[in-house]
Design a protein around this motif. Structure first.
Motif, PDB file in Angstrom:
ATOM      1  N   CYS A 160       1.498  20.911  -7.352  1.00 52.17           N
ATOM      2  CA  CYS A 160       2.909  21.245  -7.560  1.00 52.17           C
ATOM      3  C   CYS A 160       3.433  20.840  -8.934  1.00 52.17           C
ATOM      4  CB  CYS A 160       3.771  20.615  -6.466  1.00 52.17           C
ATOM      5  SG  CYS A 160       3.793  18.810  -6.512  1.00 52.17           S
ATOM      6  N   HIS A 161       2.541  20.494  -9.868  1.00 51.46           N
ATOM      7  CA  HIS A 161       2.996  20.062 -11.191  1.00 51.46           C
ATOM      8  C   HIS A 161       2.569  21.050 -12.263  1.00 51.46           C
ATOM      9  CE1 HIS A 161       3.166  16.189  -8.983  1.00 51.46           C
ATOM     10  NE2 HIS A 161       4.181  15.946  -9.788  1.00 51.46           N
ATOM     11  N   VAL A 162       3.467  21.285 -13.231  1.00 52.80           N
ATOM     12  CA  VAL A 162       3.186  22.230 -14.316  1.00 52.80           C
ATOM     13  C   VAL A 162       3.718  21.682 -15.635  1.00 52.80           C
ATOM     14  CG1 VAL A 162       3.243  24.270 -12.819  1.00 52.80           C
ATOM     15  CG2 VAL A 162       5.350  23.496 -13.944  1.00 52.80           C
ATOM     16  N   TYR A 163       3.087  22.136 -16.720  1.00 57.56           N
ATOM     17  CA  TYR A 163       3.627  21.948 -18.065  1.00 57.56           C
ATOM     18  C   TYR A 163       4.419  23.201 -18.427  1.00 57.56           C
ATOM     19  CZ  TYR A 163       0.900  17.818 -19.455  1.00 57.56           C
ATOM     20  OH  TYR A 163       0.381  16.556 -19.579  1.00 57.56           O
ATOM     21  N   LEU A 164       5.655  23.009 -18.913  1.00 63.93           N
ATOM     22  CA  LEU A 164       6.413  24.131 -19.455  1.00 63.93           C
ATOM     23  C   LEU A 164       6.003  24.349 -20.911  1.00 63.93           C
ATOM     24  CD1 LEU A 164       9.988  23.385 -18.032  1.00 63.93           C
ATOM     25  CD2 LEU A 164       8.112  24.682 -16.987  1.00 63.93           C
ATOM     26  N   LYS A 165       6.421  25.463 -21.468  1.00 65.49           N
ATOM     27  CA  LYS A 165       6.036  25.782 -22.841  1.00 65.49           C
ATOM     28  C   LYS A 165       6.647  24.812 -23.855  1.00 65.49           C
ATOM     29  CE  LYS A 165       5.083  30.642 -21.943  1.00 65.49           C
ATOM     30  NZ  LYS A 165       5.443  32.064 -22.192  1.00 65.49           N
ATOM     31  N   ASP A 166       7.701  24.104 -23.461  1.00 67.39           N
ATOM     32  CA  ASP A 166       8.255  23.071 -24.342  1.00 67.39           C
ATOM     33  C   ASP A 166       7.622  21.707 -24.074  1.00 67.39           C
ATOM     34  OD1 ASP A 166       9.310  22.393 -21.909  1.00 67.39           O
ATOM     35  OD2 ASP A 166      11.410  22.641 -22.479  1.00 67.39           O
ATOM     36  N   LEU A 195       3.415  26.869 -19.030  1.00 72.48           N
ATOM     37  CA  LEU A 195       2.287  26.878 -19.969  1.00 72.48           C
ATOM     38  C   LEU A 195       0.964  26.743 -19.241  1.00 72.48           C
ATOM     39  CD1 LEU A 195       1.079  26.687 -22.853  1.00 72.48           C
ATOM     40  CD2 LEU A 195       1.446  24.213 -22.718  1.00 72.48           C
ATOM     41  N   CYS A 196       0.841  25.739 -18.384  1.00 75.06           N
ATOM     42  CA  CYS A 196      -0.391  25.521 -17.635  1.00 75.06           C
ATOM     43  C   CYS A 196      -0.101  24.582 -16.478  1.00 75.06           C
ATOM     44  CB  CYS A 196      -1.485  24.943 -18.534  1.00 75.06           C
ATOM     45  SG  CYS A 196      -1.110  23.294 -19.179  1.00 75.06           S
ATOM     46  N   LYS A 197      -1.072  24.437 -15.625  1.00 79.05           N
ATOM     47  CA  LYS A 197      -0.956  23.518 -14.502  1.00 79.05           C
ATOM     48  C   LYS A 197      -1.241  22.100 -14.988  1.00 79.05           C
ATOM     49  CE  LYS A 197      -2.505  23.074  -9.687  1.00 79.05           C
ATOM     50  NZ  LYS A 197      -3.328  23.694  -8.623  1.00 79.05           N
ATOM     51  N   ALA A 198      -0.714  21.112 -14.277  1.00 77.08           N
ATOM     52  CA  ALA A 198      -0.891  19.713 -14.660  1.00 77.08           C
ATOM     53  C   ALA A 198      -1.584  18.940 -13.549  1.00 77.08           C
ATOM     54  CB  ALA A 198       0.459  19.070 -14.969  1.00 77.08           C
ATOM     55  N   LEU A 199      -2.441  18.010 -13.959  1.00 79.31           N
ATOM     56  CA  LEU A 199      -2.998  17.014 -13.046  1.00 79.31           C
ATOM     57  C   LEU A 199      -2.172  15.752 -13.222  1.00 79.31           C
ATOM     58  CD1 LEU A 199      -6.700  16.102 -12.417  1.00 79.31           C
ATOM     59  CD2 LEU A 199      -5.075  14.314 -12.993  1.00 79.31           C
ATOM     60  N   VAL A 200      -1.509  15.318 -12.164  1.00 75.46           N
ATOM     61  CA  VAL A 200      -0.638  14.142 -12.218  1.00 75.46           C
ATOM     62  C   VAL A 200      -1.139  13.132 -11.193  1.00 75.46           C
ATOM     63  CG1 VAL A 200       1.708  13.272 -11.920  1.00 75.46           C
ATOM     64  CG2 VAL A 200       1.333  15.518 -12.966  1.00 75.46           C
ATOM     65  N   ILE A 201      -1.515  11.932 -11.675  1.00 78.34           N
ATOM     66  CA  ILE A 201      -2.060  10.896 -10.794  1.00 78.34           C
ATOM     67  C   ILE A 201      -1.339   9.575 -11.060  1.00 78.34           C
ATOM     68  CG2 ILE A 201      -4.346  11.933 -10.555  1.00 78.34           C
ATOM     69  CD1 ILE A 201      -5.368  10.157 -12.754  1.00 78.34           C
ATOM     70  N   PRO A 202      -1.221   8.730 -10.035  1.00 74.60           N
ATOM     71  CA  PRO A 202      -0.587   7.410 -10.243  1.00 74.60           C
ATOM     72  C   PRO A 202      -1.332   6.607 -11.299  1.00 74.60           C
ATOM     73  CG  PRO A 202      -0.882   7.875  -7.902  1.00 74.60           C
ATOM     74  CD  PRO A 202      -1.630   8.939  -8.640  1.00 74.60           C
ATOM     75  N   CYS A 203      -0.574   5.872 -12.103  1.00 69.62           N
ATOM     76  CA  CYS A 203      -1.170   5.160 -13.235  1.00 69.62           C
ATOM     77  C   CYS A 203      -1.189   3.652 -13.047  1.00 69.62           C
ATOM     78  CB  CYS A 203      -0.439   5.507 -14.525  1.00 69.62           C
ATOM     79  SG  CYS A 203      -1.353   5.087 -16.014  1.00 69.62           S
ATOM     80  N   GLY A 204      -1.131   3.182 -11.821  1.00 68.13           N
ATOM     81  CA  GLY A 204      -1.243   1.747 -11.574  1.00 68.13           C
ATOM     82  C   GLY A 204       0.064   1.008 -11.663  1.00 68.13           C
ATOM     83  N   LYS A 205       1.055   1.607 -12.322  1.00 67.23           N
ATOM     84  CA  LYS A 205       2.364   0.976 -12.426  1.00 67.23           C
ATOM     85  C   LYS A 205       3.316   1.649 -11.450  1.00 67.23           C
ATOM     86  CE  LYS A 205       1.680  -0.185 -17.303  1.00 67.23           C
ATOM     87  NZ  LYS A 205       2.196  -0.060 -18.686  1.00 67.23           N
ATOM     88  N   ARG A 206       4.230   0.889 -10.958  1.00 67.68           N
ATOM     89  CA  ARG A 206       5.119   1.381  -9.900  1.00 67.68           C
ATOM     90  C   ARG A 206       5.941   2.573 -10.376  1.00 67.68           C
ATOM     91  NH1 ARG A 206       9.349  -2.398  -6.463  1.00 67.68           N
ATOM     92  NH2 ARG A 206       9.811  -0.835  -4.828  1.00 67.68           N
ATOM     93  N   HIS A 207       5.878   3.644  -9.611  1.00 67.65           N
ATOM     94  CA  HIS A 207       6.643   4.869  -9.862  1.00 67.65           C
ATOM     95  C   HIS A 207       6.273   5.525 -11.198  1.00 67.65           C
ATOM     96  CE1 HIS A 207       8.903   3.776  -6.374  1.00 67.65           C
ATOM     97  NE2 HIS A 207       9.486   2.717  -6.951  1.00 67.65           N
ATOM     98  N   LYS A 208       5.147   5.157 -11.781  1.00 66.93           N
ATOM     99  CA  LYS A 208       4.708   5.807 -13.010  1.00 66.93           C
ATOM    100  C   LYS A 208       3.417   6.569 -12.746  1.00 66.93           C
ATOM    101  CE  LYS A 208       6.904   2.760 -16.391  1.00 66.93           C
ATOM    102  NZ  LYS A 208       6.733   1.951 -17.632  1.00 66.93           N
ATOM    103  N   CYS A 209       3.231   7.634 -13.489  1.00 66.15           N
ATOM    104  CA  CYS A 209       2.045   8.468 -13.301  1.00 66.15           C
ATOM    105  C   CYS A 209       1.594   9.030 -14.642  1.00 66.15           C
ATOM    106  CB  CYS A 209       2.323   9.601 -12.309  1.00 66.15           C
ATOM    107  SG  CYS A 209       3.769  10.596 -12.714  1.00 66.15           S
TER     108      CYS A 209
END
Length: 699
Positions: free
Chosen positions: A609-615, A674-688
């Motif tokens: 459900c994550h995408v990069y926009l052209k901006d 622009l394209c699809k995004a891979l978004v994964i948790p980054c170990g910090k709370r509420h950050k990815c």
């Protein structure tokens, strides 16, 4: 057409290379077996026919074995209704074999009955149903009222028009079957609905590799595969396959049919839809052992094994490359002139006849070099290597835990999800690629020692540039400097034994990208996927080559290429609903899923459900809706972003961001993606961490 009775000696060697031969076997008067050879002259289109009792291929001068439907050698091919055709083009190669036992549809069969038969055939081929099971099913069908009107045969072999005999050429210590290039290209173009080829030129990449098919013996296949460049939907196709207990002894004998046909195609091309198509060899994509085999040069374990430069290796328990500043680059001219004799084996490669550049025509494959080579070796050193780089058990378990935690966030475009280090021995090339380009920078952060983590990020950043369509040319010099820096520090961190053929060739990788484009345009990943499917066509250990040939022929005859709306570039909306969210005053239809040309988005799936926009904003999609034939989507944009890492450069240079904080609901047109995004948790709370999917053609 005239018919002349000639013996085999008169027939042998009596045709020139520009004629086309079509052989037909049938039962003649008084049940005498007759082979009719139709000679079609390429210039005058005049046909002559000859009868003989034996056909000898004088130019190849090798024995051709005929295998019956059970895989046994059959030197007597006579039969009451059996008919097979040797369809050869002007270079005398066997392309296809058909059998005439009533497999064709009767004129009395209705259109709906023929469609039913075609659907059954496609189902059998698609799901690889065993012939014995299909025979049993066809027997059950005979109980249906009006079975005769269906026009179904009694056996699966007749239903699928399975070839009954397979002519194989002896290639010590096994056999070889040549499918041919022209027929494979024409079949692929028709399946892809290609009416016209751009500039009337087809460029083909070829792959040669060996695959074991048994654990208890040396039985293996060596396929020659082709892949047409710059045609959407193009997939690998078989050119020829060798089977034996060990690899072919003579590479030139193995490549004989292939080289002969390619030379002919380079001279005269072929006709497709009334237009003459020229054929060019783009290059050969192989791993190091296979490339050394077909080029007749020293293998990757030799002192002078580098295919790009003349550097000499040193012995440190194995051949390693330590003093690399002394090597000079190889060229096509120095290769053909044998300027560096110790790089070559005794004989010359027949591939030199094709006119392909013997250096630049054999680019380095990053699937074997980087993913299965360097990345796998680094992981093994971290787990089982010397004490100065080996991690403790708790650190290894922590990284494995993080990999398993992010597995539910990996988009559907990845064929494999992350696995823990306890299964590292079973990781595939795509898993090493995924770790290097996406999950590695996140799961290693804070656990791997900082100097090793920074060293890993140097390789990550370099390959990230070279695999990107947009960055590979513009940032090529920077990527090359990163790879040189990485190799320079490999010896310091991991020792002399790490400085292998793969480590050295990282220095040459950016040069191949500069000439050919981003790494995925000349990688072995498509071929490796095809080899996996090829291996699974074998159903029993006896006579594997005839089995593979028959299954591929059945597939070519009965599998249709599914062309969806999304594959043609038009979005395909699925799964209607009325749950929202939508803009106020909205009137239209809502959807949860949209299929685009390069990827699929789902509003109700956390991984898709994550995408990069052209901006370059990153948006979490919540809904799709259509108004007046225009497609829009709703979502929430991430407000804050930072770098995931800052060394050796800022991750934002590759549009990799650390994200947090979602904005209020908004909506955008679908073409703003622009394209699809891979978004994964980054170990910090509420950050990815967000990574653009590099398999997207828009990026």
């Amino acid at each position: 057409m005239t018919s002349l009775g000639l013996d085999s000696e008169t027939l042998n060697g009596s045709f020139n290379d520009e004629a086309e031969y079509v052989n037909h076997e049938f039962t003649g008067p008084e049940n005498e077996k007759v082979i009719e050879v139709n000679v079609v002259d390429g210039d005058s289109n005049v046909c002559s026919s000859y009868d003989c009792n034996d056909v000898v291929n004088s130019e190849i001068g090798q024995q051709v074995h005929m295998f019956d439907s059970e895989g046994e050698i059959d030197t007597d091919s006579s039969g009451d209704e059996q008919e097979f055709h040797f369809n050869l083009n002007s270079n005398d190669e066997v392309f296809a074999i058909r059998e005439g036992d009533g497999g064709g549809a009767s004129p009395s069969v209705t259109h709906s009955a023929q469609r039913f038969r075609d659907e059954i055939s496609e189902w059998v081929v698609q799901y690889q149903i065993k012939h014995s099971s299909v025979d049993a099913l066809l027997k059950i069908f005979t109980l249906l009222p009006g079975f005769e009107k269906l026009g179904l045969p009694k056996t699966c072999r007749t239903l699928l028009q399975t070839i009954r005999q397979t002519p194989l050429r002896l290639v010590s210590p096994g056999h070889y079957y040549h499918f041919g290039i022209t027929e494979s290209i024409e079949l692929l173009l028709k399946r892809l609905n290609v009416d016209r080829v751009d500039n009337d030129i087809i460029k083909i990449q070829f792959n040669v590799d060996g695959i074991p098919i048994a654990k208890s013996s040396e039985s293996c296949l060596w396929p020659i595969l082709g892949l047409i460049e710059r045609i959407d939907g193009s997939v690998p196709f078989p050119v020829g396959i060798y089977h034996g207990y060990g690899k072919p002894k003579d590479p030139n004998e193995f490549l004989y049919d292939f080289v002969r046909e390619v030379c002919l195609l380079q001279q005269i091309g072929f006709v497709y839809n009334g237009r003459k198509i020229d054929v060019e060899v783009s290059g050969f994509l192989c791993d190091a052992p296979a490339m050394a085999f077909i080029k007749c040069i020293k293998s990757h374990t030799g002192y002078y094994s580098c295919s790009k430069c003349t550097v000499k290796g040193e012995w440190a328990g194995r051949v390693v490359f330590l003093n690399e500043e002394k090597g000079e680059k190889r060229t096509d001219a120095t290769f053909r002139n044998r300027a560096h004799v110790k790089h070559h084996n005794n004989e010359s490669s027949s591939l030199e006849l094709l006119g392909v550049d013997m250096i630049h025509g054999f680019p380095l494959d990053y699937m074997h070099l980087v993913c299965l080579g360097i990345m796998r070796k680094m992981l093994w050193y971290w787990i089982h290597g010397p004490l100065n780089v080996r991690m403790g058990r708790l650190r290894i378990e922590k990284i494995s835990e993080r990999l398993l935690d992010v597995s539910c966030y990996i988009p559907r475009e990845f064929v494999r999800k992350p696995r823990g280090f306890n299964e590292l021995a079973r990781w595939k090339a795509t898993e090493f690629r995924q770790f290097l380009l996406y999950t590695g920078p996140v799961v290693l952060k804070g656990i791997l020692p900082s100097h090793l983590y920074g060293h890993f990020l140097t390789l990550h950043s370099a390959i990230k540039i070279l695999v990107s369509k947009e960055l590979c040319q513009r940032e090529n010099t920077y990527a090359k400097s990163l790879l040189n820096h990485f190799v320079d520090h490999c010896q310091r961190f991991y020792g002399d034994t790490f400085m292998s053929y793969n480590s050295h060739n990282l220095r040459h990788l950016a040069d191949d990208v500069l000439m050919r484009g981003h790494l995925d345009t000349f990688s072995c990943f498509p071929f490796e996927n095809y080899l996996y499917k090829l291996k699974h066509l074998i159903r029993k250990h006896e006579k594997p080559l005839p089995q593979v040939v028959r299954r591929l022929q059945e597939f070519a005859n009965h599998m249709r290429l599914e062309v969806t709306t999304s594959s043609l570039g038009n979005p395909l909306l699925k799964r209607k609903h009325t749950d929202g969210p939508v803009p106020s005053g909205f009137r239209g239809q809502q959807y949860r899923e949209v299929h685009l040309r390069d990827f699929v988005l789902k509003s109700d799936s956390v991984k898709d459900c994550h995408v990069y926009l052209k901006d370059l904003d990153v948006v979490k999609v919540t809904n799709f809706f259509e108004v007046d034939s225009r497609i829009f989507f709703t979502g929430r944009k991430y407000v804050y972003r930072d770098n995931v890492f800052t060394l050796p450069c800022e991750s934002s240079r590759f549009n990799v961001f650390l994200l947090w904080g979602l904005d209020s609901l908004n909506w955008w047109p679908l073409d703003s993606i622009l394209c699809k995004a891979l978004v994964i948790p980054c170990g910090k709370r509420h950050k990815c961490a967000a990574f653009p999917l590099l398999m997207s053609k828009n990026y």
